[in-house]
Design a protein around this motif. Sequence first.
Motif, PDB file in Angstrom:
ATOM      1  N   ASN A 153       1.139  -1.546   0.107  1.00 19.88           N
ATOM      2  CA  ASN A 153      -0.029   0.296   0.034  1.00 19.88           C
ATOM      3  C   ASN A 153       1.149   1.662   0.358  1.00 19.88           C
ATOM      4  N   SER A 154       1.344   0.900  -0.204  1.00 19.56           N
ATOM      5  CA  SER A 154       3.162   2.239   0.321  1.00 19.56           C
ATOM      6  C   SER A 154       2.849   3.663  -0.689  1.00 19.56           C
ATOM      7  N   VAL A 155       2.343   2.858  -2.445  1.00 23.40           N
ATOM      8  CA  VAL A 155       1.696   3.805  -3.445  1.00 23.40           C
ATOM      9  C   VAL A 155       0.705   4.669  -3.081  1.00 23.40           C
ATOM     10  N   PHE A 156      -0.496   4.496  -2.421  1.00 23.13           N
ATOM     11  CA  PHE A 156      -1.492   4.910  -1.663  1.00 23.13           C
ATOM     12  C   PHE A 156      -0.524   5.524  -0.634  1.00 23.13           C
ATOM     13  N   TYR A 157       0.290   5.667  -0.078  1.00 18.25           N
ATOM     14  CA  TYR A 157       0.549   6.703   1.664  1.00 18.25           C
ATOM     15  C   TYR A 157       1.354   7.549   0.815  1.00 18.25           C
ATOM     16  N   GLY A 158       2.042   7.061   0.230  1.00 20.73           N
ATOM     17  CA  GLY A 158       3.364   8.602  -0.857  1.00 20.73           C
ATOM     18  C   GLY A 158       2.344   9.226  -2.002  1.00 20.73           C
ATOM     19  N   ALA A 159       0.695   8.529  -2.538  1.00 21.61           N
ATOM     20  CA  ALA A 159       0.588   9.651  -3.070  1.00 21.61           C
ATOM     21  C   ALA A 159      -0.576  10.589  -2.353  1.00 21.61           C
ATOM     22  N   ASP A 160      -1.084  10.340  -1.035  1.00 17.44           N
ATOM     23  CA  ASP A 160      -1.967  10.950   0.112  1.00 17.44           C
ATOM     24  C   ASP A 160      -0.684  12.353   0.378  1.00 17.44           C
ATOM     25  N   TYR A 161       0.317  11.511   1.184  1.00 22.47           N
ATOM     26  CA  TYR A 161       1.468  12.401   0.902  1.00 22.47           C
ATOM     27  C   TYR A 161       1.721  13.342   0.246  1.00 22.47           C
ATOM     28  N   LEU A 162       1.810  13.197  -0.881  1.00 24.31           N
ATOM     29  CA  LEU A 162       2.159  14.478  -1.932  1.00 24.31           C
ATOM     30  C   LEU A 162       1.689  15.037  -2.000  1.00 24.31           C
ATOM     31  N   THR A 163      -0.205  14.484  -2.255  1.00 23.90           N
ATOM     32  CA  THR A 163      -1.800  15.551  -2.379  1.00 23.90           C
ATOM     33  C   THR A 163      -1.565  16.637  -1.297  1.00 23.90           C
ATOM     34  N   ASN A 164      -1.223  16.193  -0.069  1.00 26.16           N
ATOM     35  CA  ASN A 164      -1.565  17.222   1.351  1.00 26.16           C
ATOM     36  C   ASN A 164      -0.293  18.079   1.208  1.00 26.16           C
ATOM     37  N   TYR A 165       1.004  17.185   0.561  1.00 23.17           N
ATOM     38  CA  TYR A 165       2.092  18.720   0.764  1.00 23.17           C
ATOM     39  C   TYR A 165       2.309  19.395   0.318  1.00 23.17           C
ATOM     40  N   SER A 166       1.649  18.990  -1.086  1.00 21.71           N
ATOM     41  CA  SER A 166       1.797  20.216  -2.469  1.00 21.71           C
ATOM     42  C   SER A 166       0.615  20.936  -2.003  1.00 21.71           C
ATOM     43  N   LYS A 167      -1.089  20.904  -1.388  1.00 17.03           N
ATOM     44  CA  LYS A 167      -1.788  22.431  -0.733  1.00 17.03           C
ATOM     45  C   LYS A 167      -1.220  22.383   0.245  1.00 17.03           C
ATOM     46  N   ALA A 168      -0.314  22.261   1.524  1.00 19.00           N
ATOM     47  CA  ALA A 168       0.696  23.191   2.072  1.00 19.00           C
ATOM     48  C   ALA A 168       1.019  23.965   1.453  1.00 19.00           C
ATOM     49  N   ARG A 169       2.098  23.557   0.417  1.00 15.74           N
ATOM     50  CA  ARG A 169       2.774  24.730  -0.117  1.00 15.74           C
ATOM     51  C   ARG A 169       2.037  25.031  -0.876  1.00 15.74           C
TER      52      ARG A 169
END
Length: 109
Positions: free
Chosen positions: A91-107
Amino acid sequence: KKYKIILRPLQILESAKRGNKKSKKFLKETAYYLGIGLTNIINTFNPERISIFGGLSDIADYNLKEAKKIIYKNKIIKYKDQIVISEIGENSVFYGADYLTNYSKARQL
């Protein structure tokens, strides 16, 4: 009549450890092509880190040793050997996608 059997990477690794020649050959070829693919990524993008995940992470300890030989033989840039094996699992792909989505929104804020 031939039956198609689907084997998981760990099953192939176990078979190779028991001495199965086809499994050993498969793992050797997999390591070779993994090494070529990683070399291409390193030479093209010069990433800070490469993470291996999914089904390959199950046999990465075995394959990565052989793949690194191919990388060192074919790389054209200096690389610090930042290749890591994900401990998250399939499931690491899903965790990575979630992180990127949230990180890019915060930036963007």
